[in-house]
Design a protein around this motif. Structure first.
Motif, PDB file in Angstrom:
ATOM      1  N   THR A 162       0.843  -1.192   0.000  1.00 59.35           N
ATOM      2  CA  THR A 162       0.000   0.000   0.000  1.00 59.35           C
ATOM      3  C   THR A 162       0.875   1.239   0.000  1.00 59.35           C
ATOM      4  OG1 THR A 162      -1.791  -1.120   1.171  1.00 59.35           O
ATOM      5  CG2 THR A 162      -1.769   1.281   1.266  1.00 59.35           C
ATOM      6  N   MET A 163       0.578   2.138  -0.934  1.00 61.02           N
ATOM      7  CA  MET A 163       1.243   3.433  -1.001  1.00 61.02           C
ATOM      8  C   MET A 163       0.196   4.488  -0.708  1.00 61.02           C
ATOM      9  SD  MET A 163       3.203   2.462  -4.452  1.00 61.02           S
ATOM     10  CE  MET A 163       1.864   1.344  -4.792  1.00 61.02           C
ATOM     11  N   ARG A 164       0.584   5.547  -0.041  1.00 60.56           N
ATOM     12  CA  ARG A 164      -0.356   6.605   0.336  1.00 60.56           C
ATOM     13  C   ARG A 164      -0.093   7.873  -0.477  1.00 60.56           C
ATOM     14  NH1 ARG A 164      -3.348   5.337   4.868  1.00 60.56           N
ATOM     15  NH2 ARG A 164      -3.972   7.529   4.926  1.00 60.56           N
ATOM     16  N   LEU A 165      -1.192   8.478  -0.885  1.00 64.67           N
ATOM     17  CA  LEU A 165      -1.148   9.790  -1.525  1.00 64.67           C
ATOM     18  C   LEU A 165      -2.134  10.685  -0.766  1.00 64.67           C
ATOM     19  CD1 LEU A 165      -1.021   9.050  -5.386  1.00 64.67           C
ATOM     20  CD2 LEU A 165       0.841   9.738  -3.869  1.00 64.67           C
ATOM     21  N   ASP A 166      -1.864  10.879   0.514  1.00 65.35           N
ATOM     22  CA  ASP A 166      -2.726  11.711   1.350  1.00 65.35           C
ATOM     23  C   ASP A 166      -2.827  13.109   0.748  1.00 65.35           C
ATOM     24  OD1 ASP A 166      -3.177   9.728   3.350  1.00 65.35           O
ATOM     25  OD2 ASP A 166      -1.169  10.113   4.119  1.00 65.35           O
ATOM     26  N   GLY A 167      -4.022  13.659   0.774  1.00 68.51           N
ATOM     27  CA  GLY A 167      -4.232  15.001   0.249  1.00 68.51           C
ATOM     28  C   GLY A 167      -4.459  15.050  -1.252  1.00 68.51           C
ATOM     29  N   ILE A 168      -4.361  13.926  -1.914  1.00 70.29           N
ATOM     30  CA  ILE A 168      -4.566  13.857  -3.368  1.00 70.29           C
ATOM     31  C   ILE A 168      -5.883  13.127  -3.616  1.00 70.29           C
ATOM     32  CG2 ILE A 168      -3.621  13.054  -5.573  1.00 70.29           C
ATOM     33  CD1 ILE A 168      -1.806  15.096  -4.183  1.00 70.29           C
ATOM     34  N   SER A 169      -6.687  13.621  -4.532  1.00 72.10           N
ATOM     35  CA  SER A 169      -7.972  12.985  -4.827  1.00 72.10           C
ATOM     36  C   SER A 169      -7.780  11.717  -5.656  1.00 72.10           C
ATOM     37  CB  SER A 169      -8.888  13.951  -5.577  1.00 72.10           C
ATOM     38  OG  SER A 169      -8.415  14.144  -6.905  1.00 72.10           O
ATOM     39  N   ALA A 170      -8.780  10.865  -5.620  1.00 76.11           N
ATOM     40  CA  ALA A 170      -8.747   9.654  -6.442  1.00 76.11           C
ATOM     41  C   ALA A 170      -8.806  10.004  -7.930  1.00 76.11           C
ATOM     42  CB  ALA A 170      -9.891   8.720  -6.061  1.00 76.11           C
ATOM     43  N   THR A 171      -9.541  11.058  -8.272  1.00 77.31           N
ATOM     44  CA  THR A 171      -9.629  11.447  -9.678  1.00 77.31           C
ATOM     45  C   THR A 171      -8.299  11.996 -10.188  1.00 77.31           C
ATOM     46  OG1 THR A 171     -10.707  13.486  -8.908  1.00 77.31           O
ATOM     47  CG2 THR A 171     -12.127  11.775  -9.823  1.00 77.31           C
ATOM     48  N   ASP A 172      -7.612  12.804  -9.387  1.00 76.86           N
ATOM     49  CA  ASP A 172      -6.285  13.281  -9.796  1.00 76.86           C
ATOM     50  C   ASP A 172      -5.303  12.115  -9.917  1.00 76.86           C
ATOM     51  OD1 ASP A 172      -7.165  15.902  -9.892  1.00 76.86           O
ATOM     52  OD2 ASP A 172      -6.220  16.497  -8.002  1.00 76.86           O
ATOM     53  N   THR A 173      -5.417  11.167  -9.001  1.00 78.50           N
ATOM     54  CA  THR A 173      -4.535   9.994  -9.045  1.00 78.50           C
ATOM     55  C   THR A 173      -4.810   9.164 -10.294  1.00 78.50           C
ATOM     56  OG1 THR A 173      -4.425   9.970  -6.634  1.00 78.50           O
ATOM     57  CG2 THR A 173      -3.769   7.946  -7.780  1.00 78.50           C
ATOM     58  N   LEU A 174      -6.082   8.920 -10.578  1.00 76.57           N
ATOM     59  CA  LEU A 174      -6.429   8.158 -11.781  1.00 76.57           C
ATOM     60  C   LEU A 174      -5.919   8.866 -13.031  1.00 76.57           C
ATOM     61  CD1 LEU A 174      -7.857   5.786 -13.194  1.00 76.57           C
ATOM     62  CD2 LEU A 174      -9.964   7.154 -13.127  1.00 76.57           C
ATOM     63  N   ALA A 175      -6.098  10.175 -13.101  1.00 79.34           N
ATOM     64  CA  ALA A 175      -5.627  10.921 -14.273  1.00 79.34           C
ATOM     65  C   ALA A 175      -4.128  10.771 -14.466  1.00 79.34           C
ATOM     66  CB  ALA A 175      -5.998  12.405 -14.132  1.00 79.34           C
ATOM     67  N   ALA A 176      -3.381  10.797 -13.375  1.00 87.00           N
ATOM     68  CA  ALA A 176      -1.928  10.657 -13.463  1.00 87.00           C
ATOM     69  C   ALA A 176      -1.528   9.233 -13.846  1.00 87.00           C
ATOM     70  CB  ALA A 176      -1.283  11.053 -12.133  1.00 87.00           C
ATOM     71  N   VAL A 177      -2.170   8.259 -13.239  1.00 85.08           N
ATOM     72  CA  VAL A 177      -1.814   6.854 -13.485  1.00 85.08           C
ATOM     73  C   VAL A 177      -2.102   6.459 -14.933  1.00 85.08           C
ATOM     74  CG1 VAL A 177      -2.440   4.464 -12.922  1.00 85.08           C
ATOM     75  CG2 VAL A 177      -1.941   6.101 -11.086  1.00 85.08           C
ATOM     76  N   VAL A 178      -3.261   6.837 -15.458  1.00 82.78           N
ATOM     77  CA  VAL A 178      -3.590   6.396 -16.819  1.00 82.78           C
ATOM     78  C   VAL A 178      -2.764   7.107 -17.897  1.00 82.78           C
ATOM     79  CG1 VAL A 178      -5.889   5.555 -16.218  1.00 82.78           C
ATOM     80  CG2 VAL A 178      -5.623   7.901 -17.069  1.00 82.78           C
ATOM     81  N   GLN A 179      -2.008   8.138 -17.521  1.00 80.12           N
ATOM     82  CA  GLN A 179      -1.060   8.717 -18.473  1.00 80.12           C
ATOM     83  C   GLN A 179       0.093   7.754 -18.748  1.00 80.12           C
ATOM     84  OE1 GLN A 179       0.325  12.797 -17.960  1.00 80.12           O
ATOM     85  NE2 GLN A 179      -1.413  13.160 -16.595  1.00 80.12           N
TER      86      GLN A 179
END
Length: 138
Positions: free
Chosen positions: A42-59
């Protein structure tokens, strides 16, 4: 620093995305998700939204084109056909792929077998998605 890498992606997450193979799955989870108790890294991205994370990952992460649904969200408890606003946003972010939905406890079971979980700071309910990695064609 690297060019064209979304800055919210940590070194651990970049390594994870690169280490995953075809068919491996990664979970992007909201702040309420029981990530650490499920077992996968498990990695944490506290303070980051799931939508911002998804946008970054799918790039960076190709989704599997050999399965009908390379992305799955968690169904609303008691309302399996409901589409939360965040799930509708997820779909707009990966328009070329159908997003499936999985009953809550089945989602947890599948997440427990994932390559990794990214727990975000997302506070919107049902802000969880499982992505299946595809291949990069030549």
């Amino acid at each position: 620093m690297l060019y064209n890498i979304p800055p919210i992606l940590s070194p651990d997450l970049l390594w994870t995305l690169r280490a995953m193979g075809h068919g491996d799955e990664i979970v992007i989870a909201d702040a309420n998700f029981p990530a650490h108790g499920l077992g996968p890294k498990t990695m944490r991205l506290d303070g980051i939204s799931a939508t911002d994370t998804l946008a970054a990952v799918v790039q960076l992460l190709p989704l599997d084109t050999h399965v009908p649904t390379p992305a799955h969200t968690m169904q609303v408890v008691g309302e399996p056909d409901a589409v939360p606003e965040i799930v509708a946003q997820f779909q707009t972010m990966i328009p070329d792929h159908k997003i499936g939905s999985i009953e809550r406890f089945a989602f947890y079971e599948r997440a427990a077998k994932a390559f990794a979980v990214v727990q975000t700071g997302e506070t919107r309910l049902y802000g969880n998605i499982i992505l299946t990695k595809g291949v990069i064609g030549t």
